[in-house]
Every structure is written in structure tokens, then in C-alpha cells.
Design a protein around this motif. Structure first.
Motif, PDB file in Angstrom:
ATOM      1  N   GLU A   1      94.273  20.183  33.666  1.00 10.21           N
ATOM      2  CA  GLU A   1      93.078  21.035  33.754  1.00 10.21           C
ATOM      3  C   GLU A   1      91.914  20.573  32.889  1.00 10.21           C
ATOM      4  O   GLU A   1      90.859  21.197  32.910  1.00 10.21           O
TER       5      GLU A   1
ATOM      6  N   SER B   1      90.645  23.098  26.500  1.00 14.21           N
ATOM      7  CA  SER B   1      91.932  22.428  26.301  1.00 14.21           C
ATOM      8  C   SER B   1      92.449  22.618  24.874  1.00 14.21           C
ATOM      9  O   SER B   1      93.412  21.973  24.472  1.00 14.21           O
TER      10      SER B   1
ATOM     11  N   GLY C   1      94.851  27.682  29.327  1.00 14.89           N
ATOM     12  CA  GLY C   1      94.752  27.479  30.767  1.00 14.89           C
ATOM     13  C   GLY C   1      95.977  27.962  31.512  1.00 14.89           C
ATOM     14  O   GLY C   1      96.630  28.918  31.110  1.00 14.89           O
TER      15      GLY C   1
ATOM     16  N   PRO D   1      98.804  23.893  30.575  1.00 12.24           N
ATOM     17  CA  PRO D   1      98.966  23.052  31.754  1.00 12.24           C
ATOM     18  C   PRO D   1      99.762  21.788  31.410  1.00 12.24           C
ATOM     19  O   PRO D   1      99.874  21.409  30.242  1.00 12.24           O
TER      20      PRO D   1
END
Length: 122
Positions: A51, A59, A19, A76
Motif C-alpha cells: 500500500e 506507512s 493500512g 499490509p
């Protein structure tokens, strides 16, 4: 802290980053006994971030260690889940015993987290 196999996804793809940025997961991978750095070892990383949840496919990602056994993944910001800001990492390449780590951050404001693996032959 050992553990953290929940939401593990075998075969997560090798990616340059997970991300957006703002947080760095880093660490080393060494051989048990002589402490020699282990290059080209696959490390999977996943976390609850700004995120997505740690169970979300986006993720998750994997990276390889460099010639000095060092890995790094930009991702993130990790946010608290189940009361603690933490990450999940797994060594699962097969040359050594599988290891899961769940390092906990000292503060939710930290922008970096380190995890170090010492691997035993499978």
C-alpha cells in the motif's frame, strides 16, 4: 539487524493498524541486564508495503507494549525494497537509549516478522 533509521518520523501516531491487513509485525521489549519485560513502551513501525513506500506517512505507525513487554501491529504485506523484504522499527520513548532495528524477512512470502529490543537506560 541494527539500523534502519532512514525515513524515520519522530512522533508517528499510535494506531491500531497500518493500512490494510495481511501481515503482522510483532516482538518484545526487555530491559538490558535483568531481561525484565518493559510495559507501555512506544515502538514505531514502518515499511515498504503493498500500500505504500516506507517514506509515505500512511506507512508509519506506533504501538505500545503490553504488560509482558510484547507489541504487535497488523499492516499490509511487506514487499522487497532495495532487494530485500524488510521492516523498520524504532524505540524512541526517551526512558532508554533510542534503538533502530531493520529485520530482514527470509522470504517475500512471509506474513509475519519478529523484532526484539533490549534497552539500556538513557
Amino acid at each position: 539487524m541494527r539500523g534502519g533509521a532512514n525515513n524515520y518520523r519522530p512522533g508517528a501516531p499510535i494506531v491500531e493498524r497500518i493500512g490494510g491487513g495481511g501481515f503482522t509485525m510483532t516482538g518484545t521489549v526487555r530491559r538490558a541486564g535483568d531481561g525484565r519485560p518493559l510495559p507501555n513502551q512506544r515502538i514505531q513501525i514502518w515499511a515498504h508495503t503493498t500500500e505504500g513506500h516506507e517514506r509515505d506517512w500512511h506507512s508509519h505507525g506506533a504501538t505500545l507494549t503490553d504488560e509482558d513487554g510484547v507489541f504487535q501491529m497488523d499492516m499490509p504485506q511487506i514487499v522487497p525494497a532495495f532487494g530485500q523484504p524488510h521492516g523498520h522499527l524504532a524505540y524512541d520513548s526517551g526512558d532508554f537509549k533510542t534503538v533502530f532495528l531493520r529485520p530482514v524477512m527470509s522470504s517475500a512470502k512471509d506474513t509475519r516478522l519478529e523484532a526484539h529490543f533490549v534497552l539500556e537506560p538513557a
